[in-house]
Write a protein that holds these residues in place. Structure first.
Motif, PDB file in Angstrom:
ATOM      1  N   LEU A   1     -30.463  31.304   9.233  1.00 59.84           N
ATOM      2  CA  LEU A   1     -29.514  31.258   8.107  1.00 59.84           C
ATOM      3  C   LEU A   1     -29.258  32.670   7.596  1.00 59.84           C
ATOM      4  CD1 LEU A   1     -30.442  28.288   8.255  1.00 59.84           C
ATOM      5  CD2 LEU A   1     -30.213  28.225   5.771  1.00 59.84           C
TER       6      LEU A   1
ATOM      7  N   GLU B   1     -24.823  19.572   1.372  1.00 58.53           N
ATOM      8  CA  GLU B   1     -25.428  18.966   2.554  1.00 58.53           C
ATOM      9  C   GLU B   1     -26.859  19.437   2.700  1.00 58.53           C
ATOM     10  OE1 GLU B   1     -23.710  18.917   6.299  1.00 58.53           O
ATOM     11  OE2 GLU B   1     -21.657  18.701   5.606  1.00 58.53           O
ATOM     12  N   LEU B   2     -27.028  20.746   2.550  1.00 57.71           N
ATOM     13  CA  LEU B   2     -28.356  21.294   2.743  1.00 57.71           C
ATOM     14  C   LEU B   2     -29.324  20.782   1.696  1.00 57.71           C
ATOM     15  CD1 LEU B   2     -27.203  24.824   3.687  1.00 57.71           C
ATOM     16  CD2 LEU B   2     -28.839  23.531   5.008  1.00 57.71           C
ATOM     17  N   LEU B   3     -28.788  20.545   0.529  1.00 51.12           N
ATOM     18  CA  LEU B   3     -29.668  20.157  -0.557  1.00 51.12           C
ATOM     19  C   LEU B   3     -30.009  18.691  -0.560  1.00 51.12           C
ATOM     20  CD1 LEU B   3     -28.132  22.352  -3.276  1.00 51.12           C
ATOM     21  CD2 LEU B   3     -30.519  22.324  -2.624  1.00 51.12           C
TER      22      LEU B   3
ATOM     23  N   MET C   1     -40.482  31.428   1.389  1.00 52.81           N
ATOM     24  CA  MET C   1     -39.414  30.460   1.636  1.00 52.81           C
ATOM     25  C   MET C   1     -38.197  31.161   2.227  1.00 52.81           C
ATOM     26  SD  MET C   1     -39.417  28.016  -1.704  1.00 52.81           S
ATOM     27  CE  MET C   1     -40.904  27.212  -2.308  1.00 52.81           C
TER      28      MET C   1
ATOM     29  N   GLU D   1     -32.437  22.232  -8.648  1.00 54.11           N
ATOM     30  CA  GLU D   1     -32.138  20.888  -8.199  1.00 54.11           C
ATOM     31  C   GLU D   1     -32.949  19.787  -8.878  1.00 54.11           C
ATOM     32  OE1 GLU D   1     -29.923  19.572  -6.714  1.00 54.11           O
ATOM     33  OE2 GLU D   1     -30.652  17.705  -5.862  1.00 54.11           O
TER      34      GLU D   1
ATOM     35  N   TYR E   1     -30.655  18.968   7.238  1.00 50.15           N
ATOM     36  CA  TYR E   1     -29.508  19.853   7.127  1.00 50.15           C
ATOM     37  C   TYR E   1     -29.873  21.311   7.304  1.00 50.15           C
ATOM     38  CZ  TYR E   1     -26.615  15.905   6.390  1.00 50.15           C
ATOM     39  OH  TYR E   1     -25.954  14.728   6.596  1.00 50.15           O
ATOM     40  N   LEU E   2     -31.131  21.637   7.049  1.00 52.50           N
ATOM     41  CA  LEU E   2     -31.581  22.971   7.437  1.00 52.50           C
ATOM     42  C   LEU E   2     -31.483  23.091   8.953  1.00 52.50           C
ATOM     43  CD1 LEU E   2     -32.902  25.731   7.203  1.00 52.50           C
ATOM     44  CD2 LEU E   2     -35.125  24.595   7.190  1.00 52.50           C
TER      45      LEU E   2
ATOM     46  N   PRO F   1     -46.425  26.122   8.148  1.00 51.77           N
ATOM     47  CA  PRO F   1     -44.998  25.891   7.842  1.00 51.77           C
ATOM     48  C   PRO F   1     -44.773  25.792   6.335  1.00 51.77           C
ATOM     49  CG  PRO F   1     -45.723  24.477   9.629  1.00 51.77           C
ATOM     50  CD  PRO F   1     -46.963  25.103   9.060  1.00 51.77           C
ATOM     51  N   VAL F   2     -43.656  26.345   5.893  1.00 46.91           N
ATOM     52  CA  VAL F   2     -43.413  26.520   4.465  1.00 46.91           C
ATOM     53  C   VAL F   2     -42.727  25.288   3.874  1.00 46.91           C
ATOM     54  CG1 VAL F   2     -42.284  28.002   2.774  1.00 46.91           C
ATOM     55  CG2 VAL F   2     -43.157  28.983   4.903  1.00 46.91           C
ATOM     56  N   GLU F   3     -43.200  24.850   2.733  1.00 47.11           N
ATOM     57  CA  GLU F   3     -42.548  23.737   2.035  1.00 47.11           C
ATOM     58  C   GLU F   3     -41.410  24.273   1.185  1.00 47.11           C
ATOM     59  OE1 GLU F   3     -44.729  20.786   0.009  1.00 47.11           O
ATOM     60  OE2 GLU F   3     -46.514  20.946   1.277  1.00 47.11           O
ATOM     61  N   ILE F   4     -40.234  23.701   1.328  1.00 47.37           N
ATOM     62  CA  ILE F   4     -39.119  24.106   0.480  1.00 47.37           C
ATOM     63  C   ILE F   4     -38.530  22.872  -0.198  1.00 47.37           C
ATOM     64  CG2 ILE F   4     -37.032  25.501   0.325  1.00 47.37           C
ATOM     65  CD1 ILE F   4     -37.698  26.752   2.953  1.00 47.37           C
ATOM     66  N   PRO F   5     -39.113  22.482  -1.317  1.00 51.23           N
ATOM     67  CA  PRO F   5     -38.625  21.292  -2.001  1.00 51.23           C
ATOM     68  C   PRO F   5     -37.173  21.482  -2.396  1.00 51.23           C
ATOM     69  CG  PRO F   5     -40.667  22.097  -3.008  1.00 51.23           C
ATOM     70  CD  PRO F   5     -40.200  23.138  -2.054  1.00 51.23           C
ATOM     71  N   GLY F   6     -36.395  20.437  -2.276  1.00 56.51           N
ATOM     72  CA  GLY F   6     -35.001  20.528  -2.699  1.00 56.51           C
ATOM     73  C   GLY F   6     -34.059  20.937  -1.586  1.00 56.51           C
ATOM     74  N   VAL F   7     -34.583  21.530  -0.515  1.00 56.66           N
ATOM     75  CA  VAL F   7     -33.714  21.847   0.620  1.00 56.66           C
ATOM     76  C   VAL F   7     -33.964  20.787   1.673  1.00 56.66           C
ATOM     77  CG1 VAL F   7     -33.175  23.503   2.430  1.00 56.66           C
ATOM     78  CG2 VAL F   7     -33.717  24.312   0.131  1.00 56.66           C
ATOM     79  N   ASN F   8     -32.889  20.149   2.069  1.00 45.53           N
ATOM     80  CA  ASN F   8     -33.028  18.993   2.946  1.00 45.53           C
ATOM     81  C   ASN F   8     -33.399  19.378   4.378  1.00 45.53           C
ATOM     82  OD1 ASN F   8     -31.452  16.987   4.939  1.00 45.53           O
ATOM     83  ND2 ASN F   8     -32.323  15.918   3.186  1.00 45.53           N
TER      84      ASN F   8
ATOM     85  N   ALA G   1     -27.918  23.618   9.882  1.00 41.11           N
ATOM     86  CA  ALA G   1     -27.473  24.981   9.586  1.00 41.11           C
ATOM     87  C   ALA G   1     -28.061  25.956  10.601  1.00 41.11           C
ATOM     88  CB  ALA G   1     -27.882  25.373   8.166  1.00 41.11           C
TER      89      ALA G   1
ATOM     90  N   TYR H   1     -38.747  31.959   5.796  1.00 43.08           N
ATOM     91  CA  TYR H   1     -38.693  30.749   6.622  1.00 43.08           C
ATOM     92  C   TYR H   1     -37.243  30.400   6.952  1.00 43.08           C
ATOM     93  CZ  TYR H   1     -40.068  26.130   8.354  1.00 43.08           C
ATOM     94  OH  TYR H   1     -40.279  25.035   9.140  1.00 43.08           O
TER      95      TYR H   1
ATOM     96  N   ASN I   1     -42.892  18.874  12.867  1.00 43.67           N
ATOM     97  CA  ASN I   1     -41.561  19.255  12.387  1.00 43.67           C
ATOM     98  C   ASN I   1     -41.139  20.606  12.975  1.00 43.67           C
ATOM     99  OD1 ASN I   1     -39.300  18.563  10.757  1.00 43.67           O
ATOM    100  ND2 ASN I   1     -39.949  20.089   9.242  1.00 43.67           N
ATOM    101  N   GLU I   2     -42.106  21.510  13.130  1.00 46.50           N
ATOM    102  CA  GLU I   2     -41.807  22.797  13.754  1.00 46.50           C
ATOM    103  C   GLU I   2     -41.324  22.590  15.188  1.00 46.50           C
ATOM    104  OE1 GLU I   2     -41.885  24.703  10.799  1.00 46.50           O
ATOM    105  OE2 GLU I   2     -42.655  26.323  12.054  1.00 46.50           O
TER     106      GLU I   2
ATOM    107  N   ALA J   1     -31.975  25.010  -4.911  1.00 47.76           N
ATOM    108  CA  ALA J   1     -33.131  24.123  -4.782  1.00 47.76           C
ATOM    109  C   ALA J   1     -33.996  24.233  -6.038  1.00 47.76           C
ATOM    110  CB  ALA J   1     -33.942  24.488  -3.540  1.00 47.76           C
TER     111      ALA J   1
ATOM    112  N   ARG K   1     -34.928  30.832  10.665  1.00 47.57           N
ATOM    113  CA  ARG K   1     -34.196  29.756  11.319  1.00 47.57           C
ATOM    114  C   ARG K   1     -32.724  30.129  11.495  1.00 47.57           C
ATOM    115  NH1 ARG K   1     -38.666  29.102  12.656  1.00 47.57           N
ATOM    116  NH2 ARG K   1     -39.990  27.334  12.126  1.00 47.57           N
TER     117      ARG K   1
ATOM    118  N   VAL L   1     -37.578  20.108   3.142  1.00 47.53           N
ATOM    119  CA  VAL L   1     -38.200  20.826   4.248  1.00 47.53           C
ATOM    120  C   VAL L   1     -39.723  20.868   4.065  1.00 47.53           C
ATOM    121  CG1 VAL L   1     -38.419  23.052   5.419  1.00 47.53           C
ATOM    122  CG2 VAL L   1     -36.174  22.268   4.650  1.00 47.53           C
ATOM    123  N   ASN L   2     -40.416  20.175   4.944  1.00 44.41           N
ATOM    124  CA  ASN L   2     -41.892  20.122   4.931  1.00 44.41           C
ATOM    125  C   ASN L   2     -42.473  19.612   3.620  1.00 44.41           C
ATOM    126  OD1 ASN L   2     -42.342  21.131   7.585  1.00 44.41           O
ATOM    127  ND2 ASN L   2     -41.825  23.179   6.863  1.00 44.41           N
TER     128      ASN L   2
END
Ligand code: ATP
Ligand code: MG
Lengths: 249, 451
Positions: free
Chosen positions: B397, B443-445, B388, B412, A97-98, A87-94, A101, B391, A154-155, B409, B395, A142-143
């Motif tokens: 998006l 929200e997403l951030l 990213m 950020e 809320y992902l 699973p991919v880490e996406i810092p800064g994206v919550n 979405a 990913y 989490n997945e 991000a 999902r 995210v992760n």
């Protein structure tokens, strides 16, 4: 539900899938096992639509529609879910809320209104309890900084919230401790339903003790070389893959 | 060619000299600046640290200051700041084309312990300030230019009234450019001194009124005494046709902490040179810079940090996005002088290429003249992370949203360090472009739903 016919796939110049044929009927759970590098993740990625995977021959039909013709986001909206091996880490994206979405994307496709914020939170909390995840995961990226096992959970959390129609779980059981494995298995079992299918990629028959598959397939060098019922998984555990590789050659 | 240009500048200066206020810069000093400028010449893109700058617009500039006084009121402020009341607790000073516009400034009285002085006003309006000892005269070409032509200045001195514990002071200084470069140039000038152990929060903004191709040459001088602390937010949101040449010099005393946030969004061509001198033992700098370029913009930043004393620290981060056909560059140089043992610096410079014809350049440089130091740096420039992106797509998006989200991000971790909430919100809105989208993005951030 899912029909893969004579699939040939090249990635980075390497021919990885060589005539893979597989059918997963609606409501069934199929396990795919096979040695490292045999093409299991490649298959998972091709089904999810990852760029860079060139299909040189064959077809994939999902619900009677040409799956390969859809971009990845539309596959997801039509109910295809990939649980990533890494699973991919996406810092800064919550994280949460992902999830929201993603859920709204699916709902939009089904002509449903956006999820109510309150209901959504209740839903996520419920699923998190099932996954024994702490509330703090709601607010993290995210992760981001998740341990290996936490990422896998989490997945599954995402899968539980999105309720896909076809879930492809790529080694979701790898790197899980014994309790976590049971939790993940419970998660999968809770979603088992007549209208939903699963493809479980795994190296261990232990997962299959908890999530009993309808069929087990062995993937070697880009093809399914043997299929059977769950006893095949036990046999693989005992004998390894060499005998099959020899048989296939 | 550069020689022709400096000659023309010298002539324009000779014509204007009489009318330039000596209260801002003494005549002799102006003349020295012009002489120095002629002697050293303007930089060209062949010069080591100017490769990415856009200097062509200089050819068409009239360097004499813009004449006349724009009659600005709160209502006529540019959209980049109109609608935003001064940040609570902050006193706002507005300068139009380099001159104080009292009508748009306020609330009238700043807090106790701060003196703000604009030489263009009479001493009755604003209290006069004792002359400051500011050490050396400027050396950079565009600093010299400012020194030669400036018509006004924001002079800020923060000190604690005797016997009173220092309290943080909040000031917002807004520089507005309105005239075209053919009418004349604008010379924002800001000089800050913070007394020992005093604290200042300073928001400095550069914006345009209208969309003239203005030429703005700003000069900022910051002096921090022992134990002082400054949170300095610099936001450049000039109009799409403006040219911005900027020089900031700061001297940081013992155990003083300078937190500098620099946000570059606007202008056609922007070049900012930042020189920070960590002069006292234990002096600290945190420099957080963000630049988002689009269209044909050129956003170029050069930051030199000079560790001249033991146990000085620098934390530097840059996040830049180059979209469209823009060019975005950040060149961060760290010097550690002999005797600055125990110096510690960390640079994290990252560029994101978001357009096929865009260009991004991030460059850390180290010059170390002493042994016992810790200097680390990371610099990356690349495209959006495909893993990213996939990913997010997997999902459900949509691609556009996913890409925007990843750009956000990316910025950020630097944008989120803007501690002034009102300002951060404005920056986020400018970055997002559209407010409806912003709510979804936010929200997403942050996971903080819009209210
Ligand atoms: N981008 C790529 N470029 C070249 N070869 C690749 C690329 N991606 C995958 N491969 C190769 O394709 C083969 C199949 O890889 P894949 O990840 O599908 O295996 P796997 O069955 O999932 O293995 P594991 O059990 O280790 O997860 C491997 O030999 C791998 O090296
Ligand atoms: Mg794999």
């Amino acid at each position: 539900m899912l029909k893969i016919d004579d699939l040939h796939v090249t990635v980075g110049g390497a021919r990885v899938l060589n005539g893979l044929t597989l059918e997963v009927p609606q409501g069934e759970v199929h396990a795919i096992m096979g040695p490292n590098g045999s093409g299991k993740s490649t298959l998972a990625y091709v089904l999810a639509g990852r760029p860079g995977y060139e299909v040189t021959r064959g077809s994939v039909t999902y619900d009677g529609r040409d799956l390969l013709a859809l971009p990845p986001e539309e596959r997801a909206r039509h109910g295809v879910f990939l649980g990533f091996q890494y699973p991919v880490e996406i810092p800064g994206v919550n994280n949460v809320y992902l999830l929201k979405a993603a859920l709204n994307a699916v709902r939009k496709e089904r002509n449903q209104p956006e999820v109510d914020a309150f209901e959504f939170l209740a839903l996520v909390r419920e699923k998190m309890r099932l996954m024994r995840m702490e509330e703090s995961f709601l607010s993290r990226g995210v992760n981001e900084g998740f341990s290996g096992g936490e990422k896998k959970r989490n997945e599954i959390l995402q899968m539980l919230v999105l309720e896909p129609r076809l879930a492809i779980l790529d080694e979701t059981d790898s790197g899980l401790d014994i309790d976590a494995l049971k939790i993940v298995a419970e998660g999968v079992n809770s979603l088992r339903a007549r209208e939903r299918s699963f493809v479980l990629v795994t190296h261990y028959q232990r997962l299959l003790e908890h999530v009993v598959p309808d069929r087990v397939h062995v993937l070697v060098r880009g093809r399914i070389v043997k299929s059977g019922d769950r006893s095949l998984a036990l046999e693989l555990e005992r004998r390894g893959y060499d005998w099959l590789a020899a048989e296939a050659a | 060619m550069s020689g022709d240009l400096t000659q023309r500048i010298a002539q324009e200066h000779a014509v204007a000299a009489e009318s330039l206020p000596s209260a801002v810069v003494a005549h002799a000093r102006r003349r020295r600046a012009i002489d120095a400028l002629v002697a050293r010449g303007l930089p060209t893109t062949r010069d080591e640290n100017w490769r990415y700058a856009s200097l062509r617009p200089l050819e068409r500039v009239r360097f004499a200051p813009v004449q006349g006084n724009l009659n600005l009121t709160q209502g006529s402020l540019p959209s980049a700041i109109r609608g935003y009341a001064p940040i609570p607790g902050y006193t706002r000073y507005v300068f139009a084309d380099g001159r104080l516009a009292a009508g748009a400034s306020g609330p009238a009285a700043p807090q106790a312990g701060v003196t703000v002085h604009a030489p263009s006003r009479t001493a009755a309006t604003l209290p006069s300030l004792a002359p400051l000892d500011r050490g050396s005269e400027p050396e950079g070409a565009f600093e010299l230019l400012n020194e030669a032509f400036a018509v006004d200045s924001a002079e800020i001195e923060v000190a604690s009234p005797a016997g009173v514990a220092p309290e943080p002071i909040g000031l917002e200084v807004v520089f507005i450019a309105s005239a075209s470069a053919q009418q004349g140039a604008s010379y924002p000038r800001l000089r800050v001194t913070v007394a020992p152990r005093c604290q200042l929060r300073l928001v400095e903004r550069h914006v345009s009124l209208g969309d003239e191709a203005s030429f703005v040459d700003s000069m900022v001088d910051v002096q921090m005494h022992d134990g002082a602390s400054i949170d300095h937010y610099r936001v450049q949101q000039l109009g799409a046709r403006a040219t911005w040449m900027d020089t900031l010099s700061a001297t940081v005393g013992r155990s003083a902490t300078y937190r500098l946030h620099s946000i570059g969004l606007g202008a056609q061509a922007a070049r900012s040179t930042v020189r920070v001198h960590l002069r006292g033992e234990g002096a600290e700098l945190a420099l957080h810079a963000v630049a988002a370029g689009d269209r044909q913009q050129v956003l170029d930043q050069y930051a030199v940090v000079d560790h001249a004393a033991p146990h000085t620290r620098t934390e530097e981060s840059f996040r830049g996005i180059a979209a469209g056909r823009s060019r975005v560059a950040f060149n961060g140089k760290i010097i550690v002088r002999p005797g600055a043992q125990g110096a510690d610096s960390n640079q994290s410079l990252r560029g994101l290429l978001a357009g096929a014809d865009a260009e991004i350049d991030v460059r850390p440089q180290l010059e170390i003249y002493t042994d016992d130091v810790r200097c680390s740096h990371g610099a990356t420039a690349g495209k959006l992370d495909e893993t990213m992106l996939f990913y997010l797509l997997s999902r459900g998006l949509d691609r556009d949203m996913a890409q925007r989200l990843l750009k956000w991000a990316f910025l950020e971790d630097v944008v989120s360090r803007i501690a002034v909430v009102e300002l951060r919100t404005q920056i986020e809105q400018s970055l997002a472009g559209q407010i409806e989208e912003l709510d979804a993005l936010k929200e997403l951030l942050h996971g903080r739903p819009s209210t």
